[in-house]
Design an enzyme around this catalytic site. Structure first.
Site, mmCIF file in Angstrom:
data_model
loop_
_atom_site.group_PDB
_atom_site.id
_atom_site.type_symbol
_atom_site.label_atom_id
_atom_site.label_comp_id
_atom_site.label_asym_id
_atom_site.label_seq_id
_atom_site.Cartn_x
_atom_site.Cartn_y
_atom_site.Cartn_z
ATOM 1 N N LYS A 130 0.872 -1.192 0.000
ATOM 2 C CA LYS A 130 0.000 0.000 0.000
ATOM 3 C C LYS A 130 0.892 1.220 0.000
ATOM 4 O O LYS A 130 2.015 1.186 0.507
ATOM 5 C CB LYS A 130 -0.878 0.016 1.253
ATOM 6 C CG LYS A 130 -2.143 0.812 1.085
ATOM 7 C CD LYS A 130 -3.204 0.013 0.359
ATOM 8 C CE LYS A 130 -4.500 0.734 0.237
ATOM 9 N NZ LYS A 130 -5.577 -0.166 -0.206
HETATM 10 P P1 NAD Z 1 -13.048 7.222 -2.898
HETATM 11 O O1 NAD Z 1 -12.001 8.246 -2.726
HETATM 12 O O2 NAD Z 1 -13.581 6.953 -4.244
HETATM 13 O O3 NAD Z 1 -14.286 7.540 -1.926
HETATM 14 C C1 NAD Z 1 -14.108 7.764 -0.551
HETATM 15 C C2 NAD Z 1 -15.434 8.234 0.015
HETATM 16 O O4 NAD Z 1 -15.302 8.405 1.437
HETATM 17 C C3 NAD Z 1 -15.893 9.590 -0.537
HETATM 18 O O5 NAD Z 1 -17.283 9.576 -0.720
HETATM 19 C C4 NAD Z 1 -15.492 10.548 0.581
HETATM 20 O O6 NAD Z 1 -16.254 11.734 0.589
HETATM 21 C C5 NAD Z 1 -15.801 9.690 1.798
HETATM 22 N N1 NAD Z 1 -15.138 10.195 2.985
HETATM 23 C C6 NAD Z 1 -13.862 10.613 3.119
HETATM 24 N N2 NAD Z 1 -13.649 11.047 4.365
HETATM 25 C C7 NAD Z 1 -14.814 10.885 5.039
HETATM 26 C C8 NAD Z 1 -15.218 11.133 6.374
HETATM 27 N N3 NAD Z 1 -14.377 11.632 7.263
HETATM 28 N N4 NAD Z 1 -16.503 10.850 6.714
HETATM 29 C C9 NAD Z 1 -17.366 10.329 5.812
HETATM 30 N N5 NAD Z 1 -17.022 10.069 4.538
HETATM 31 C C10 NAD Z 1 -15.771 10.343 4.170
HETATM 32 O O7 NAD Z 1 -12.444 5.879 -2.246
HETATM 33 P P2 NAD Z 1 -12.886 4.386 -2.516
HETATM 34 O O8 NAD Z 1 -11.972 3.813 -3.532
HETATM 35 O O9 NAD Z 1 -14.359 4.299 -2.692
HETATM 36 O O10 NAD Z 1 -12.459 3.703 -1.129
HETATM 37 C C11 NAD Z 1 -13.320 3.727 0.013
HETATM 38 C C12 NAD Z 1 -12.838 2.682 1.012
HETATM 39 O O11 NAD Z 1 -12.841 1.392 0.374
HETATM 40 C C13 NAD Z 1 -11.402 2.854 1.518
HETATM 41 O O12 NAD Z 1 -11.328 2.327 2.828
HETATM 42 C C14 NAD Z 1 -10.595 1.983 0.581
HETATM 43 O O13 NAD Z 1 -9.356 1.587 1.137
HETATM 44 C C15 NAD Z 1 -11.555 0.812 0.449
HETATM 45 N N6 NAD Z 1 -11.346 -0.025 -0.732
HETATM 46 C C16 NAD Z 1 -11.364 0.495 -1.995
HETATM 47 C C17 NAD Z 1 -11.208 -0.347 -3.089
HETATM 48 C C18 NAD Z 1 -11.285 0.154 -4.502
HETATM 49 O O14 NAD Z 1 -11.251 -0.676 -5.422
HETATM 50 N N7 NAD Z 1 -11.431 1.437 -4.744
HETATM 51 C C19 NAD Z 1 -10.996 -1.710 -2.878
HETATM 52 C C20 NAD Z 1 -10.993 -2.210 -1.588
HETATM 53 C C21 NAD Z 1 -11.175 -1.357 -0.523
#
Ligand code: NAD
Length: 444
Positions: A130
């Site tokens: 990561k």
């Molecule tokens: P992203 O950047 O597309 O979206 C993140 C979301 O979280 C946004 O809507 C943002 O406004 C919100 N957010 C940020 N800070 C916040 C807070 N303090 N309170 C409430 N909402 C808040 O990211 P993503 O890719 O959707 O990832 C989201 C989660 O899923 C993370 O934990 C990431 O590690 C995990 N994840 C993502 C993937 C992927 O393929 N993108 C895969 C596995 C896990």
């Protein structure tokens, strides 16, 4: 090797909140410590070999780079970038690149370790890594974001590579980020190799060598787990009430795909605020709104609510899909859902999980249910290696097959060993890693 590890703060049992009701990441305790506490339970259950456990308790490599970038106004700004490589016994390091102002080394270490166990659980031949950059991408122009990404990629040099360490998008980064990374990397290898290194990153746009289905993969994996849970519990998803925290890549696609199953999205929230509509939110329209406005908070078809009101909403399913450590003791006590499905990585404090389980709430852990992204990343990497482009439906079918297969394995393991699903998921991954170490030994 670097150390920017701060003295460990007292372990909080719930996230402290700022004036806006949003907890600050730096106040939430040490994420790596939380991850190790979770995994330790599985290490004890499996009676993991002490030598293997010692190796897994720290990442193999912690790379930290400070790199200068020219801003649009001509000034130079220094950025701090990270890449943590946790383990590669099962395959190349694999994991996202997070762009966030509160990015830190302990967070990267935890997220990298989770990637190792996630790949092992799903039998994906990858290890765990990561990384990211400590900055707020929303404060920069597209041209600055491009230069920041390219300069970071260049600083990482051969620490990434299609058979060594393969980044992907995470919070704050996206397909475009991956295309810039790939292009930068391609342009510094010899011209004969250029096209054979496309697989240096996954989560690229389809135009630039990405896979169909990668965009919605993590949300789709979350949806498959909810469908399996509903079958197991004889629960009808048609008309079920769902709340989702985070409406980015994971949250928005989970919302759209669950709506297609008849579920009603009654509440969502993101960094800008929280909204609710008991009649249901149109996930597709909300996704379009967020693409323009940057937040769900200004969406017209819903009432504004507070973070506390969000966690207390009447619902059946809760999908945390924002950042880590959002569910503390207070949130766990307030939640009315029957199942918590962890789209985000590490959203639940161990103390909060105990409360949820005691209340009879099912918790489908992150390394099981948010793995759609790494699974389709693996398919993208295979397609790049073979110069193939698989059909969209083919990718989605393979994903569904793998998600439901692993879901069944975790259910069987948890029943057999009378443990919770998180411990079962880690235990399956740990046993696979241990078997590999036992056969290969340590070189030299
Ligand atoms: P992203 O950047 O597309 O979206 C993140 C979301 O979280 C946004 O809507 C943002 O406004 C919100 N957010 C940020 N800070 C916040 C807070 N303090 N309170 C409430 N909402 C808040 O990211 P993503 O890719 O959707 O990832 C989201 C989660 O899923 C993370 O934990 C990431 O590690 C995990 N994840 C993502 C993937 C992927 O393929 N993108 C895969 C596995 C896990």
């Amino acid at each position: 090797m670097t150390t920017d590890v701060k003295a460990r703060p007292a372990r909080p049992s719930e996230p402290p909140t700022t004036g806006t009701g949003t907890p600050s990441l730096k106040d939430r305790g040490n994420l790596f410590e939380v991850a190790m506490r979770q995994i330790d339970k599985a290490a004890q259950l499996t009676k993991l070999d002490a030598d293997v456990w010692q190796i897994l308790q720290q990442p193999k490599n912690e790379i930290l780079t400070n790199f200068p970038v020219r801003m649009d106004d001509g000034r130079i700004q220094l950025f701090k970038g990270y890449r943590v490589q946790h383990n590669n016994i099962l395959g190349p390091y694999k994991g996202g690149m997070r762009y966030h102002p509160e990015a830190n080394l302990d967070e990267m270490k935890a997220l990298a370790a989770w990637m190792t166990y996630k790949s092992a659980l799903h039998e994906i031949p990858f290890g765990g890594g990561k990384g990211g950059i400590k900055f707020d991408p929303t404060k920069h122009s597209k041209t600055e974001l491009e230069r920041i990404t390219r300069r970071f990629t260049h600083s990482l040099g051969n620490n990434i590579g299609p058979d060594w360490d393969i980044p992907a998008p995470d919070v704050g980064s996206n397909e475009q980020t991956m295309v810039w990374m790939m292009d930068t990397y391609m342009n510094v290898v010899g011209q004969n190799e250029r096209h054979s290194v496309r697989g240096v990153v996954t989560g690229k746009s389809v135009n630039a060598g990405g896979s169909y289905g990668r965009r919605e993969a993590t949300g789709a994996g979350v949806m498959h787990c909810i469908v399996e849970w509903a079958k197991d519990t004889n629960f009808d998803l048609d008309g079920a009430h769902v709340i989702i925290q985070g409406f980015g890549n994971v949250g928005s696609f989970a919302a759209r795909l669950l709506s297609q199953k008849g579920a009603v999205i009654v509440g969502v929230g993101d960094h800008g605020g929280y909204i609710a509509n008991p009649e249901g939110l149109n996930a597709h329209k909300l996704q379009e709104h967020v693409a323009k406005a940057g937040t769900v908070a200004t969406y017209k078809g819903a009432a504004k609510i507070t973070r506390d009101e969000f966690f207390a909403l009447e619902c059946d399913v809760f999908v945390p899909a924002a950042l880590e450590l959002e569910i503390g003791v207070k949130e766990a006590n307030a939640l009315k859902a029957k199942v918590v499905v962890e789209g985000a990585n590490g959203p639940t404090y161990p103390e909060a999980e105990d409360i949820l389980l005691d209340k009879g709430v099912a918790v489908i852990p992150d390394i099981l249910c948010n793995s759609g992204g790494v699974i389709v990343s693996y398919y993208e990497w295979l397609q790049n290696k073979r110069s193939e482009q698989w059909e969209h439906q083919d990718v989605l079918d393979r994903l569904q097959h793998r998600m439901t297969k692993t879901y069944g394995e975790v259910r069987t393991y948890a029943t057999k060993h009378k443990c919770n699903w998180r411990t079962a998921s880690y235990a399956i991954g740990l046993e696979r890693i241990e078997r590999c170490y036992k056969e290969r030994g340590i070189f030299p």
